[in-house]
Scaffold this motif. Structure first.
Motif, PDB file in Angstrom:
ATOM      1  N   ILE A 138       0.972  -1.208   0.064  1.00 22.21           N
ATOM      2  CA  ILE A 138       0.037  -0.060  -0.166  1.00 22.21           C
ATOM      3  C   ILE A 138       0.928   1.177   0.034  1.00 22.21           C
ATOM      4  N   LEU A 139       1.998   1.206   0.773  1.00 16.03           N
ATOM      5  CA  LEU A 139       2.750   2.351   0.907  1.00 16.03           C
ATOM      6  C   LEU A 139       3.477   2.632  -0.569  1.00 16.03           C
ATOM      7  N   TYR A 140       3.853   1.412  -1.274  1.00 16.04           N
ATOM      8  CA  TYR A 140       4.648   1.501  -2.556  1.00 16.04           C
ATOM      9  C   TYR A 140       3.787   2.338  -3.391  1.00 16.04           C
ATOM     10  N   VAL A 141       2.517   1.757  -3.618  1.00 12.90           N
ATOM     11  CA  VAL A 141       1.455   2.190  -4.367  1.00 12.90           C
ATOM     12  C   VAL A 141       1.012   3.980  -4.398  1.00 12.90           C
ATOM     13  N   SER A 142       1.011   4.182  -3.013  1.00 12.14           N
ATOM     14  CA  SER A 142       0.860   5.474  -2.788  1.00 12.14           C
ATOM     15  C   SER A 142       1.941   6.485  -2.790  1.00 12.14           C
ATOM     16  N   SER A 143       3.042   5.884  -2.940  1.00 11.22           N
ATOM     17  CA  SER A 143       4.198   6.741  -3.246  1.00 11.22           C
ATOM     18  C   SER A 143       4.817   6.411  -4.675  1.00 11.22           C
ATOM     19  N   TYR A 144       4.130   5.777  -5.243  1.00  8.46           N
ATOM     20  CA  TYR A 144       4.629   5.662  -6.735  1.00  8.46           C
ATOM     21  C   TYR A 144       3.933   6.488  -7.667  1.00  8.46           C
ATOM     22  N   LYS A 145       4.791   7.212  -8.626  1.00 12.80           N
ATOM     23  CA  LYS A 145       4.196   8.110  -9.715  1.00 12.80           C
ATOM     24  C   LYS A 145       4.473   7.797 -11.093  1.00 12.80           C
ATOM     25  N   ARG A 146       3.529   7.742 -11.803  1.00 14.77           N
ATOM     26  CA  ARG A 146       3.943   7.330 -13.203  1.00 14.77           C
ATOM     27  C   ARG A 146       4.870   8.283 -13.917  1.00 14.77           C
ATOM     28  N   HIS A 147       5.846   7.416 -14.676  1.00 21.55           N
ATOM     29  CA  HIS A 147       6.767   8.216 -15.430  1.00 21.55           C
ATOM     30  C   HIS A 147       7.965   8.653 -14.207  1.00 21.55           C
ATOM     31  N   VAL A 148       7.633   8.981 -13.069  1.00 21.94           N
ATOM     32  CA  VAL A 148       8.613   9.257 -12.191  1.00 21.94           C
ATOM     33  C   VAL A 148       9.201   8.038 -11.321  1.00 21.94           C
ATOM     34  N   GLY A 149       8.300   7.027 -11.023  1.00 22.53           N
ATOM     35  CA  GLY A 149       8.752   5.968 -10.163  1.00 22.53           C
ATOM     36  C   GLY A 149       8.480   5.970  -8.474  1.00 22.53           C
ATOM     37  N   LEU A 150       9.114   5.150  -7.972  1.00 22.59           N
ATOM     38  CA  LEU A 150       8.886   5.455  -6.573  1.00 22.59           C
ATOM     39  C   LEU A 150       9.637   6.696  -5.957  1.00 22.59           C
ATOM     40  N   GLN A 151       8.730   7.602  -5.258  1.00 22.19           N
ATOM     41  CA  GLN A 151       9.351   8.860  -4.827  1.00 22.19           C
ATOM     42  C   GLN A 151       9.711   8.432  -3.282  1.00 22.19           C
ATOM     43  N   PRO A 152      11.050   8.361  -2.981  1.00 19.82           N
ATOM     44  CA  PRO A 152      11.496   7.995  -1.544  1.00 19.82           C
ATOM     45  C   PRO A 152      10.948   8.736  -0.286  1.00 19.82           C
ATOM     46  N   LEU A 153      10.937  10.254  -0.656  1.00 16.51           N
ATOM     47  CA  LEU A 153      10.564  10.909   0.432  1.00 16.51           C
ATOM     48  C   LEU A 153       9.035  10.768   0.552  1.00 16.51           C
ATOM     49  N   ARG A 154       8.359  10.830  -0.380  1.00 19.85           N
ATOM     50  CA  ARG A 154       7.072  10.289  -0.274  1.00 19.85           C
ATOM     51  C   ARG A 154       6.690   8.927   0.519  1.00 19.85           C
ATOM     52  N   LEU A 155       7.447   8.037   0.172  1.00 20.06           N
ATOM     53  CA  LEU A 155       7.201   6.747   0.885  1.00 20.06           C
ATOM     54  C   LEU A 155       7.611   6.967   2.605  1.00 20.06           C
ATOM     55  N   ILE A 156       8.488   7.769   2.918  1.00 16.51           N
ATOM     56  CA  ILE A 156       8.538   7.985   4.402  1.00 16.51           C
ATOM     57  C   ILE A 156       7.691   8.386   4.970  1.00 16.51           C
ATOM     58  N   LEU A 157       7.148   9.638   4.352  1.00 13.46           N
ATOM     59  CA  LEU A 157       5.844  10.320   4.866  1.00 13.46           C
ATOM     60  C   LEU A 157       4.671   9.557   5.078  1.00 13.46           C
ATOM     61  N   VAL A 158       4.551   9.063   3.911  1.00 11.36           N
ATOM     62  CA  VAL A 158       3.165   8.319   4.013  1.00 11.36           C
ATOM     63  C   VAL A 158       3.287   7.131   4.982  1.00 11.36           C
ATOM     64  N   GLY A 159       4.611   6.610   5.048  1.00 11.47           N
ATOM     65  CA  GLY A 159       4.831   5.500   6.045  1.00 11.47           C
ATOM     66  C   GLY A 159       4.421   5.689   7.350  1.00 11.47           C
ATOM     67  N   ILE A 160       5.090   7.133   7.978  1.00 11.79           N
ATOM     68  CA  ILE A 160       4.994   7.542   9.289  1.00 11.79           C
ATOM     69  C   ILE A 160       3.454   7.659   9.460  1.00 11.79           C
ATOM     70  N   GLY A 161       2.582   8.276   8.565  1.00 11.17           N
ATOM     71  CA  GLY A 161       1.245   8.414   8.809  1.00 11.17           C
ATOM     72  C   GLY A 161       0.683   7.063   9.139  1.00 11.17           C
ATOM     73  N   PHE A 162       1.038   6.069   8.288  1.00 12.71           N
ATOM     74  CA  PHE A 162       0.278   4.856   7.960  1.00 12.71           C
ATOM     75  C   PHE A 162       0.620   3.768   9.450  1.00 12.71           C
ATOM     76  N   SER A 163       1.945   4.325   9.854  1.00 12.53           N
ATOM     77  CA  SER A 163       2.221   3.381  11.184  1.00 12.53           C
ATOM     78  C   SER A 163       1.498   3.939  12.364  1.00 12.53           C
ATOM     79  N   LEU A 164       1.123   5.230  12.285  1.00 11.89           N
ATOM     80  CA  LEU A 164       0.194   5.782  13.508  1.00 11.89           C
ATOM     81  C   LEU A 164      -1.225   5.350  13.229  1.00 11.89           C
ATOM     82  N   ALA A 165      -1.703   5.234  11.904  1.00  9.93           N
ATOM     83  CA  ALA A 165      -3.064   4.445  11.799  1.00  9.93           C
ATOM     84  C   ALA A 165      -3.169   3.037  12.162  1.00  9.93           C
ATOM     85  N   LEU A 166      -2.081   2.177  11.921  1.00  9.37           N
ATOM     86  CA  LEU A 166      -2.046   0.953  12.235  1.00  9.37           C
ATOM     87  C   LEU A 166      -1.933   0.886  13.828  1.00  9.37           C
TER      88      LEU A 166
END
Length: 336
Positions: A138-166
């Motif tokens: 879920i984190l990977y899909v949320s942080s992936y942008k077409r024609h750009v690929g995985l956005q590492p900074l977004r992965l971490i930011l989304v991951g922190i929020g997701f960790s709190l939700a979990l």
């Protein structure tokens, strides 16, 4: 090519850390509510101890020590991989939701599924891996942008929020469960090392035997992934393929560790940083050092936690957090 001086420095550092680890093992073996005097450790290991000494050493102390070291190594390796593929020194499996995803899966399995004693030990790392895998997907899909690929900074930011939700989901799960099971999950959340039998070692060891050599084999790819996207593509690296493979390895290492130690954070943050400070940023050099440091850090935290109070002690996860949280703040200030 890595300079001979750097290789020599790495070997010296590894010998020193191994000596620290060995010394901590000796200290941890003799400490506890039921202790074995230090002059009786070697005779007991050689089979010349009393029944009480052999029981304490072989059934209580050694399994816990070994499982703690292995788990610390796995968490350190997981953090090293994450920092490489995200190009962010603050990445860590406990911070971006991998540990939380594994924890929710373990909680659901423990609370709502029938537990078979014979298979529980071997299933729980798989359950933890599945939870961590789904979370990271879920984190990977949320942080992936077409024609750009995985956005590492977004992965971490989304991951922190997701960790709190979990973490919130975990509280909801245990709020309506029976007392005995809630106690187990609560201890798991605090990072209380509970898998302290030999069978847990055999459940965790295969993951490390496979994934540590795999990661070391991929160390040069991690070096390249640490460069810019253009540089990595320029040398012919299939970025997304390598990231996914290494991310799966990181997930498996973290999940297998936390399945038997509970929710322990910051080992994957501190160990790679200390290793890089000692031997430099090349993955071939610092990852082996990081592995040893991770095992030593978690063993030290568990030894302190077990003996700091006269009751049940303090979970290793809390001791690690007391050290890791200020270290994280220090890193944030250093980067700002």
């Amino acid at each position: 090519m890595i300079q001979d001086t750097l290789i020599k420095k790495q070997r010296i550092v590894m010998v020193i850390i191994f000596a620290l680890l060995f010394g901590t093992i000796i200290i941890a073996t003799g400490l506890g509510s039921s202790s074995v005097s230090y002059d009786r450790i070697i005779p007991t290991l050689l089979g010349n101890g009393t029944f009480k000494e052999e029981f304490i050493l072989f059934d209580i102390r050694l399994p816990r020590i070994i499982i703690t070291i292995l788990a610390g190594m796995a968490l350190a390796m997981s953090g090293s991989i994450l920092q490489g593929i995200t190009r962010n020194d603050l990445a860590e499996p406990g911070m971006i939701g991998i540990n939380s995803g594994a924890g929710v899966a373990v909680a659901v399995y423990f609370l709502f599924f029938p537990i078979d004693v014979g298979t529980f030990v071997y299933l729980i790392p798989l359950v933890a891996f599945l939870g961590a895998f789904l979370t990271t997907g879920i984190l990977y899909v949320s942080s992936y942008k077409r024609h750009v690929g995985l956005q590492p900074l977004r992965l971490i930011l989304v991951g922190i929020g997701f960790s709190l939700a979990l973490s919130g989901i975990m509280i909801v799960l245990i709020s309506s469960s029976e007392r005995q099971k809630v106690d187990f999950i609560a201890k798991w959340l605090a990072g209380n090392i509970w898998g302290t039998d030999w069978v847990f070692i055999w459940a965790l060891l295969p993951w490390l035997i496979i994934l540590i050599p795999f990661t070391l084999y991929k160390a040069n790819r991690l070096n390249i992934l640490g460069l810019s996207e253009a540089s990595a593509i320029g040398v012919g690296i299939k970025i997304e393929k390598e990231r996914i493979q290494l991310l799966l390895a990181s997930i498996a290492l973290a999940a297998s560790a936390v399945s038997v130690t509970g929710g322990i954070a910051f080992i994957g943050l501190m160990a790679p940083h200390i290793a890089k400070a000692l031997v430099g940023p090349r993955n071939q050099l610092f990852i082996p050092v990081s592995i040893l440091i991770g095992g030593w850090l978690l063993l030290t935290a568990d030894t302190i936690g077990r003996n700091i109070t006269s009751t049940e002690g303090i979970p290793a996860g809390i001791i690690v957090s007391l050290i890791g949280a200020p270290y994280f703040i220090y890193l944030l200030q250093k980067k700002s």
